[in-house]
Every structure is written in structure tokens, then in C-alpha cells.
Scaffold this motif. Structure first.
Motif, short mmCIF file in Angstrom:
data_model
loop_
_atom_site.label_atom_id
_atom_site.label_comp_id
_atom_site.label_asym_id
_atom_site.label_seq_id
_atom_site.Cartn_x
_atom_site.Cartn_y
_atom_site.Cartn_z
N HIS A 276 0.84 -1.20 0.00
CA HIS A 276 0.00 0.00 0.00
C HIS A 276 0.87 1.25 0.00
O HIS A 276 0.60 2.22 -0.74
CB HIS A 276 -0.92 -0.02 1.21
CG HIS A 276 -1.74 1.22 1.36
ND1 HIS A 276 -2.83 1.50 0.57
CD2 HIS A 276 -1.62 2.29 2.22
CE1 HIS A 276 -3.35 2.66 0.91
NE2 HIS A 276 -2.63 3.16 1.92
N ARG A 280 1.18 0.03 -4.79
CA ARG A 280 0.88 -1.15 -5.58
C ARG A 280 -0.41 -1.78 -5.04
O ARG A 280 -0.51 -2.08 -3.85
CB ARG A 280 2.02 -2.15 -5.55
CG ARG A 280 3.34 -1.54 -6.05
CD ARG A 280 4.38 -2.60 -6.34
NE ARG A 280 4.01 -3.41 -7.51
CZ ARG A 280 4.70 -4.46 -7.93
NH1 ARG A 280 5.78 -4.85 -7.26
NH2 ARG A 280 4.31 -5.14 -8.99
N SER A 281 -1.37 -1.98 -5.91
CA SER A 281 -2.68 -2.46 -5.46
C SER A 281 -2.66 -3.97 -5.25
O SER A 281 -1.91 -4.70 -5.89
CB SER A 281 -3.76 -2.11 -6.49
OG SER A 281 -3.58 -2.85 -7.68
#
Length: 354
Positions: A276, A280-281
Motif C-alpha cells: 500500500h 501497488r494495489s
């Protein structure tokens, strides 16, 4: 004529005595039930020779009088203290704490008390000394929650006289062993991520020398090998969210990392936070799978895919195995069948990004 034999039929309980506040004793129970004191003792210790109608009469007399047997009385009658010892390491972690709770609950149901010793160090001398201390306190048997390989070896090789069950280890020798199926759990987690189209799976492992951590590393590597996938170097944490966060930051910097399998949920939580922070998801860029299925796993953002371990079954099975030895079986039972694990798929794992 009033029967007084140990096995003879007993008359119905007579009218309750007036103790004027005095605590009833075993003699009072015997008198009210119309049996001998020895018969009351046999009922208290579940002796198989007591007839059902006699047992019922004695139980009714105890209930009528409000009689509660003392542990010392039971110890004298049975030659056992009805106390069990438990040695634990890293007892604050979810897994060991859950197992200890299950042992305490099962012991209470079986009419035993539990004396626990939590150790910070796991050298052979300290471990053996802890078992000796519990034996000196009168423990009928000992359960050791011993996840490190060297602890299990120390216990198995110590030649202890006390009945012993070792948890979360794979030692061979004079002790019974109960453990969960870590190899299958790691295989399921890795296959799940590969099945979502990820080219490989990076692994954040537990500390070297811990049985479950070593087994998960080995199974993860074997699964990648069978799939013909690249095998990245595993990163070793210490089971904490802090170590997962630190190692997760390293992985978050690498655009080629699309799937991470962490050896417990706390480290997976640290990985989620690191991803997070790096923007980056999850699971859009990186999928994450943990291990253990802690109660909070379903409420993380996103909810964590993980491997569920039945810690209650581990604790209950270990107590049952120990009581079998304490109450009758003299020979150690071979390694128990592995406690099954289950893959729980939630929203932290998804298809590999294009």
C-alpha cells in the motif's frame, strides 16, 4: 439390612443431613448413599467395576450434600495428581496461544488442571529443566508446544520418565508427536497463485529451524519445481508484522513481483502495508496469501486469502493422546496423522496482471 460392598446395589439416597454449615466429606456421601467409602472413591475415579445403579446413587448423594471432592483426595485414591504440564515457546503468537487455550479447555472437561511454563530460550538444558520442574510438581504428563527442531530433539533425546507429547515438530523417538500438515498448506497456497496465472510465487518464510517454516519452504520450492516455474530466493522473517513489512518493502520495489506467499498472517499483514505504501494495489498488481487464518484475516483490506490451521484440533488431539498414556497406554503412540489444513480464498489474491 444395609449393603456396604463396593459393587452391591445401593438404596435410594436418604434424607439430607443437617451439617450446620460444616462442609460434607466422603464419609457423609458414603453414609447417605448406603455404600462404603471405598465405593465413593471408585466412583470419583471412574473405576469400571462400579455398577451403574451404585454410581447413580453415589452421584445423587454428592449432589444432595453439595459435596465437592478435593484434588488431594483424588490423588491419594488414584495415585495421580490430575494435573498436566504444558511448556510453550513464543506463547504470545496466535498459533501457540490458540493451542494452549484448546488444551486448557479439553483438560478442564477431562477433570484435569494445567500448569504452564512459558520459556524465552529453547536450549536443551532449559527445556529439560522445565520438564523436571513440572514432574516435581506432580504433573501426570507434559505437552510441549515445541515448534523449533532443536527443542523437539532435546525433549525426545532426554529420556524423560514423564509421559510426553510434542506439538508442531517432526522428531522421532520416545515421545508422541502432533502436528499440522504444513507441506500440504504451502502446496495449496502456491498452486492457487500459479493457477491464477502468476509466473512464479515469492515466499516470505518463517525463521530457519522452525519445523513448520522449514516444511513450508520445502513444499513451496517443490511446487514451483513441478510447475517448471522460476524459484526466487526465499526471504526469512521472524513471524512478526514488522518483519513482513520490512521484507515486503523489498518486494514492492520490484515490478516483476506479482504474487507473494507469506508463512503466517502477521507477516502477510506487513506485506499488505508495504505494498500500500508503495502504491501497488492488491490484488491488481500483487496477490498475497498468508497462513493460519487469524480472526482478523477476513476483515483486512482487502480480506486476506490464507491457509486455515485447526489449532483447536491440535490442542484437543494432543491432550487426548497424553491422557491415553497417563491413564493406561504405556507405549508412546507413533506420530499422529497430520491435522488437515484448508485454503481459504478471499480478495487478496487474483489473476496475474497483464
Amino acid at each position: 439390612m444395609t449393603p456396604s460392598s463396593a459393587d452391591g446395589p445401593a438404596p435410594k439416597a436418604r434424607r439430607r443431613r443437617n451439617f450446620a454449615g460444616a462442609r460434607p466429606v466422603m464419609d457423609d456421601v458414603a453414609r447417605l448413599a448406603g455404600v462404603s467409602k471405598q465405593t465413593v472413591s471408585r466412583v470419583l475415579n471412574d473405576h469400571p467395576s462400579v455398577r451403574p445403579e451404585t454410581r447413580e446413587a453415589v452421584t445423587a448423594a454428592m449432589s444432595s450434600l453439595g459435596y465437592r471432592p478435593s484434588r488431594s483426595a483424588r490423588s491419594l485414591a488414584s495415585g495421580r495428581t490430575r494435573m498436566l504440564g504444558v511448556i510453550s515457546f513464543d506463547a504470545a503468537r496466535y498459533g501457540p496461544a490458540s493451542v494452549l487455550t484448546a488444551i486448557n479447555t479439553a483438560a478442564q472437561d477431562a477433570g484435569y488442571l494445567v500448569s504452564s511454563i512459558a520459556l524465552d530460550t529453547a536450549d536443551r538444558e532449559t527445556v529439560v529443566r522445565a520438564v523436571d520442574r513440572l514432574s516435581a510438581e506432580g504433573a501426570d504428563g507434559v505437552i510441549a508446544i515445541a515448534p523449533q527442531r532443536w527443542v523437539g530433539r532435546a525433549l525426545a533425546e532426554a529420556g524423560l520418565d514423564t509421559p510426553l507429547v510434542i506439538l508442531e515438530n517432526d522428531v522421532e523417538g520416545g515421545a508422541s508427536v502432533v502436528t499440522a500438515d504444513s507441506r500440504t498448506g504451502a502446496r495449496k497456497a502456491t498452486e492457487h497463485l500459479l493457477g491464477l496465472g502468476h509466473r512464479t510465487v515469492h515466499h516470505i518464510a518463517g525463521p530457519r529451524g522452525w519445523t513448520s517454516a522449514d516444511q513450508r519452504v520445502a513444499s513451496w520450492r517443490e511446487t514451483l519445481t513441478r510447475a517448471g516455474a522460476e524459484i526466487p530466493e526465499p526471504l526469512f522473517g521472524d513471524w512478526s508484522a514488522d518483519s513482513g513489512h520490512e521484507l515486503g518493502r523489498r518486494l514492492a520495489e520490484r515490478p516483476d513481483v506479482t504474487a507473494v506467499f507469506a508463512s503466517n498472517d502477521q507477516m502477510a499483514l506487513g506485506v499488505l502495508h508495504a505494498l500500500h505504501e508503495a502504491g501497488r494495489s492488491v490484488p491488481g498488481d500483487v496477490s498475497v496469501v498468508g497462513y493460519d487464518d487469524i480472526p482478523e484475516a477476513a476483515y483486512l483490506l482487502p480480506p486476506l486469502s490464507t491457509v486455515r490451521t485447526d489449532f483447536t484440533e491440535i490442542g484437543t488431539r494432543s491432550l487426548r493422546l497424553l491422557l491415553n498414556r497417563v491413564e493406561g497406554d504405556t507405549e508412546p503412540v507413533p506420530v499422529e496423522p497430520l491435522v488437515p489444513v484448508e485454503l481459504v480464498v478471499r480478495r487478496s489474491s487474483g489473476p496475474a496482471p497483464h
